[in-house]
Motif scaffolding. Sequence first.
Motif, PDB file in Angstrom:
ATOM      1  N   TRP A  93      23.299 -51.833   2.994  1.00 27.63           N
ATOM      2  CA  TRP A  93      24.082 -52.201   4.188  1.00 27.63           C
ATOM      3  C   TRP A  93      23.199 -52.973   5.163  1.00 27.63           C
ATOM      4  CZ3 TRP A  93      23.441 -51.027   9.362  1.00 27.63           C
ATOM      5  CH2 TRP A  93      24.519 -51.343  10.200  1.00 27.63           C
ATOM      6  N   PHE A  94      21.989 -52.481   5.421  1.00 25.55           N
ATOM      7  CA  PHE A  94      21.072 -53.173   6.324  1.00 25.55           C
ATOM      8  C   PHE A  94      20.819 -54.601   5.850  1.00 25.55           C
ATOM      9  CE2 PHE A  94      19.557 -49.093   8.209  1.00 25.55           C
ATOM     10  CZ  PHE A  94      19.536 -49.486   9.544  1.00 25.55           C
ATOM     11  N   LEU A  95      20.521 -54.762   4.576  1.00 23.11           N
ATOM     12  CA  LEU A  95      20.188 -56.090   4.052  1.00 23.11           C
ATOM     13  C   LEU A  95      21.392 -57.023   4.120  1.00 23.11           C
ATOM     14  CD1 LEU A  95      17.924 -55.050   1.058  1.00 23.11           C
ATOM     15  CD2 LEU A  95      17.210 -55.992   3.260  1.00 23.11           C
ATOM     16  N   SER A  96      22.591 -56.473   3.909  1.00 21.97           N
ATOM     17  CA  SER A  96      23.804 -57.296   4.003  1.00 21.97           C
ATOM     18  C   SER A  96      23.981 -57.832   5.427  1.00 21.97           C
ATOM     19  CB  SER A  96      25.043 -56.476   3.617  1.00 21.97           C
ATOM     20  OG  SER A  96      24.963 -56.049   2.276  1.00 21.97           O
ATOM     21  N   VAL A  97      23.825 -56.944   6.423  1.00 22.46           N
ATOM     22  CA  VAL A  97      24.003 -57.365   7.812  1.00 22.46           C
ATOM     23  C   VAL A  97      22.904 -58.353   8.220  1.00 22.46           C
ATOM     24  CG1 VAL A  97      24.109 -56.585  10.211  1.00 22.46           C
ATOM     25  CG2 VAL A  97      25.175 -55.219   8.418  1.00 22.46           C
ATOM     26  N   MET A 117      30.524 -62.739   8.702  1.00 20.52           N
ATOM     27  CA  MET A 117      30.627 -61.718   7.650  1.00 20.52           C
ATOM     28  C   MET A 117      29.803 -60.492   8.007  1.00 20.52           C
ATOM     29  SD  MET A 117      30.399 -64.137   4.259  1.00 20.52           S
ATOM     30  CE  MET A 117      30.566 -62.764   3.120  1.00 20.52           C
ATOM     31  N   ALA A 118      28.624 -60.716   8.595  1.00 18.65           N
ATOM     32  CA  ALA A 118      27.786 -59.591   9.002  1.00 18.65           C
ATOM     33  C   ALA A 118      28.499 -58.718  10.027  1.00 18.65           C
ATOM     34  CB  ALA A 118      26.464 -60.101   9.564  1.00 18.65           C
ATOM     35  N   MET A 119      29.223 -59.350  10.955  1.00 16.22           N
ATOM     36  CA  MET A 119      29.961 -58.590  11.963  1.00 16.22           C
ATOM     37  C   MET A 119      31.045 -57.723  11.329  1.00 16.22           C
ATOM     38  SD  MET A 119      28.977 -58.606  15.047  1.00 16.22           S
ATOM     39  CE  MET A 119      30.483 -57.899  15.720  1.00 16.22           C
ATOM     40  N   ALA A 120      31.688 -58.231  10.296  1.00 17.29           N
ATOM     41  CA  ALA A 120      32.703 -57.440   9.605  1.00 17.29           C
ATOM     42  C   ALA A 120      32.072 -56.220   8.941  1.00 17.29           C
ATOM     43  CB  ALA A 120      33.417 -58.302   8.565  1.00 17.29           C
ATOM     44  N   VAL A 121      30.946 -56.420   8.271  1.00 15.85           N
ATOM     45  CA  VAL A 121      30.251 -55.306   7.615  1.00 15.85           C
ATOM     46  C   VAL A 121      29.775 -54.287   8.654  1.00 15.85           C
ATOM     47  CG1 VAL A 121      28.262 -54.686   6.188  1.00 15.85           C
ATOM     48  CG2 VAL A 121      29.567 -56.753   5.663  1.00 15.85           C
ATOM     49  N   LEU A 122      29.273 -54.788   9.775  1.00 21.62           N
ATOM     50  CA  LEU A 122      28.849 -53.916  10.872  1.00 21.62           C
ATOM     51  C   LEU A 122      30.001 -53.052  11.367  1.00 21.62           C
ATOM     52  CD1 LEU A 122      26.671 -55.967  13.401  1.00 21.62           C
ATOM     53  CD2 LEU A 122      26.190 -53.658  12.594  1.00 21.62           C
ATOM     54  N   SER A 123      31.096 -53.690  11.701  1.00 15.58           N
ATOM     55  CA  SER A 123      32.204 -52.963  12.315  1.00 15.58           C
ATOM     56  C   SER A 123      32.834 -51.972  11.347  1.00 15.58           C
ATOM     57  CB  SER A 123      33.264 -53.937  12.845  1.00 15.58           C
ATOM     58  OG  SER A 123      33.809 -54.699  11.798  1.00 15.58           O
ATOM     59  N   TRP A 124      32.846 -52.302  10.047  1.00 20.34           N
ATOM     60  CA  TRP A 124      33.407 -51.366   9.074  1.00 20.34           C
ATOM     61  C   TRP A 124      32.626 -50.056   9.069  1.00 20.34           C
ATOM     62  CZ3 TRP A 124      33.945 -55.174   4.336  1.00 20.34           C
ATOM     63  CH2 TRP A 124      34.969 -56.099   4.611  1.00 20.34           C
ATOM     64  N   LYS A 125      31.324 -50.112   9.271  1.00 19.60           N
ATOM     65  CA  LYS A 125      30.521 -48.889   9.268  1.00 19.60           C
ATOM     66  C   LYS A 125      30.578 -48.172  10.614  1.00 19.60           C
ATOM     67  CE  LYS A 125      25.972 -47.022   8.115  1.00 19.60           C
ATOM     68  NZ  LYS A 125      25.875 -46.094   9.231  1.00 19.60           N
ATOM     69  N   LEU A 126      30.463 -48.926  11.707  1.00 18.40           N
ATOM     70  CA  LEU A 126      30.310 -48.318  13.017  1.00 18.40           C
ATOM     71  C   LEU A 126      31.629 -47.982  13.700  1.00 18.40           C
ATOM     72  CD1 LEU A 126      27.374 -50.491  14.432  1.00 18.40           C
ATOM     73  CD2 LEU A 126      27.264 -48.304  13.241  1.00 18.40           C
ATOM     74  N   GLU A 127      32.710 -48.621  13.286  1.00 16.10           N
ATOM     75  CA  GLU A 127      34.002 -48.402  13.942  1.00 16.10           C
ATOM     76  C   GLU A 127      35.067 -48.220  12.877  1.00 16.10           C
ATOM     77  OE1 GLU A 127      35.519 -47.216  16.961  1.00 16.10           O
ATOM     78  OE2 GLU A 127      33.875 -48.512  17.571  1.00 16.10           O
ATOM     79  N   ALA A 128      35.398 -46.954  12.591  1.00 15.17           N
ATOM     80  CA  ALA A 128      36.298 -46.650  11.481  1.00 15.17           C
ATOM     81  C   ALA A 128      37.644 -47.367  11.610  1.00 15.17           C
ATOM     82  CB  ALA A 128      36.522 -45.140  11.395  1.00 15.17           C
ATOM     83  N   SER A 129      38.122 -47.542  12.852  1.00 23.59           N
ATOM     84  CA  SER A 129      39.437 -48.155  13.045  1.00 23.59           C
ATOM     85  C   SER A 129      39.469 -49.623  12.622  1.00 23.59           C
ATOM     86  CB  SER A 129      39.849 -48.044  14.523  1.00 23.59           C
ATOM     87  OG  SER A 129      38.940 -48.749  15.350  1.00 23.59           O
ATOM     88  N   SER A 130      38.297 -50.242  12.439  1.00 28.24           N
ATOM     89  CA  SER A 130      38.257 -51.656  12.066  1.00 28.24           C
ATOM     90  C   SER A 130      38.320 -51.865  10.558  1.00 28.24           C
ATOM     91  CB  SER A 130      36.971 -52.301  12.603  1.00 28.24           C
ATOM     92  OG  SER A 130      35.842 -51.863  11.865  1.00 28.24           O
ATOM     93  N   ARG A 131      38.246 -50.770   9.793  1.00 30.08           N
ATOM     94  CA  ARG A 131      38.173 -50.929   8.346  1.00 30.08           C
ATOM     95  C   ARG A 131      39.518 -51.343   7.759  1.00 30.08           C
ATOM     96  NH1 ARG A 131      35.333 -45.095   7.877  1.00 30.08           N
ATOM     97  NH2 ARG A 131      33.310 -45.695   8.761  1.00 30.08           N
ATOM     98  N   PRO A 132      39.488 -52.230   6.770  1.00 29.86           N
ATOM     99  CA  PRO A 132      40.717 -52.505   6.027  1.00 29.86           C
ATOM    100  C   PRO A 132      41.249 -51.210   5.414  1.00 29.86           C
ATOM    101  CG  PRO A 132      38.978 -54.069   5.431  1.00 29.86           C
ATOM    102  CD  PRO A 132      38.340 -53.007   6.263  1.00 29.86           C
ATOM    103  N   ALA A 133      42.544 -51.161   5.156  1.00 33.05           N
ATOM    104  CA  ALA A 133      43.165 -49.922   4.683  1.00 33.05           C
ATOM    105  C   ALA A 133      42.497 -49.380   3.426  1.00 33.05           C
ATOM    106  CB  ALA A 133      44.658 -50.159   4.428  1.00 33.05           C
ATOM    107  N   PHE A 134      42.154 -50.268   2.497  1.00 34.94           N
ATOM    108  CA  PHE A 134      41.567 -49.782   1.242  1.00 34.94           C
ATOM    109  C   PHE A 134      40.190 -49.153   1.490  1.00 34.94           C
ATOM    110  CE2 PHE A 134      39.455 -53.867   1.386  1.00 34.94           C
ATOM    111  CZ  PHE A 134      38.242 -53.668   0.733  1.00 34.94           C
ATOM    112  N   LEU A 135      39.440 -49.709   2.466  1.00 36.74           N
ATOM    113  CA  LEU A 135      38.133 -49.132   2.789  1.00 36.74           C
ATOM    114  C   LEU A 135      38.293 -47.797   3.503  1.00 36.74           C
ATOM    115  CD1 LEU A 135      35.752 -51.990   3.998  1.00 36.74           C
ATOM    116  CD2 LEU A 135      35.565 -50.582   1.950  1.00 36.74           C
ATOM    117  N   ALA A 136      39.292 -47.707   4.349  1.00 31.29           N
ATOM    118  CA  ALA A 136      39.544 -46.450   5.049  1.00 31.29           C
ATOM    119  C   ALA A 136      39.851 -45.340   4.052  1.00 31.29           C
ATOM    120  CB  ALA A 136      40.687 -46.614   6.042  1.00 31.29           C
ATOM    121  N   ARG A 137      40.652 -45.675   3.024  1.00 28.08           N
ATOM    122  CA  ARG A 137      40.988 -44.672   2.010  1.00 28.08           C
ATOM    123  C   ARG A 137      39.768 -44.273   1.198  1.00 28.08           C
ATOM    124  NH1 ARG A 137      45.610 -47.997   1.457  1.00 28.08           N
ATOM    125  NH2 ARG A 137      44.683 -49.040  -0.364  1.00 28.08           N
ATOM    126  N   MET A 138      38.880 -45.236   0.966  1.00 23.84           N
ATOM    127  CA  MET A 138      37.703 -44.973   0.144  1.00 23.84           C
ATOM    128  C   MET A 138      36.594 -44.243   0.890  1.00 23.84           C
ATOM    129  SD  MET A 138      37.295 -48.631  -1.801  1.00 23.84           S
ATOM    130  CE  MET A 138      35.628 -48.228  -2.345  1.00 23.84           C
TER     131      MET A 138
END
Length: 355
Positions: free
Chosen positions: A314-318, A325-346
Amino acid sequence: MHSVPNGIPVSIVIPNYNYARFLKRCIDSALGQDYADVEVIVVDDASQDGSAAIIKSYGDRILACLRRGNGGHAAAFNTGFAASSGKIVLFLDADDYLYPDAVSRIVDTWDAATAQVQSRLHIVDEGQRIKDVFPPPELPFDSGDVMPKLLHKGRYQTTVTSGLAFDRATLESIMPIPEKEFRQGADGYLVTLAPLYGHVQSIDECVGAYRIHGANHSVFGEKLAERARWRVSHDFRRMEALSDQASEVGMAVVPSEAFRHDPVHLEERLASLCADRRRHPVADDSRLALAAAGAVASFEMTASLRRRAVLAAWFLSVGMLPRQMAMAVLSWKLEASSRPAFLARMSKTIRHAMG
């Protein structure tokens, strides 16, 4: 170091500011302990809602401290501690609550070397529905003498205000808390300095509930950059306080060196830089350097190899992806509400697989 036998007096200090809608549940939980020798102190930090009336309704069942001006978290802690008399002191945030056996469990865990007891908490929503556990069960608490880890990386696995109890002699050595520097996050100051004076004991079961809602400091919603900047600055203030206090007892800590080994700090610092470079508090930071340091620090964690490897990736990706794209990866980890539905389920499945 400290001798705390069963039957020792315990103080529960409740700092409150504009949490009238949660306050009764909180006070009732403190008064409802199955341990006899408990005093309950409620500090109102100049609330503008109906808190004062709720506090007054308890009469002499509690000790009320009504501050004339709003001073923040540290000021409320300092006021409550000054009014307390217990040999063990808990600070219970007014939007949280304890289970009836919380104090009994803490006293049973205490021994002569204890400076601090820390416990897990259920994460609940505004309606008191249990959503999760904090810290997550797959992250083991650090216990005993945590000073080697604290001096090495500036952090150890602990919890938030309502899961903490402190030895009075320890608090007398580190309080009052600097009120300007720790207007928010006073618990961070206490857990950083308390281990200088004794051992940390841990309770893995939940002794209370940590309420997550839209108004508390733990939830920033969309304000990812603001949250990250605050946490980075809070780390700087914690480490400055630790450095000062450690030198008084013959220890040394180098904050800049410690931060290189702390993936939590590096994560927030990377988030701050990526989200808003202009307002980032460290001028010479680079995404790639922070990501590389974070990847290395990930493998020093006390966690499964899979969890450490995923965090390093995750660090290397950001650090290496284009900023959007880095901001999307960041927000998916740090802010659960920003995750796409499939990521939230996973997410929960992945979390347990990484435990």
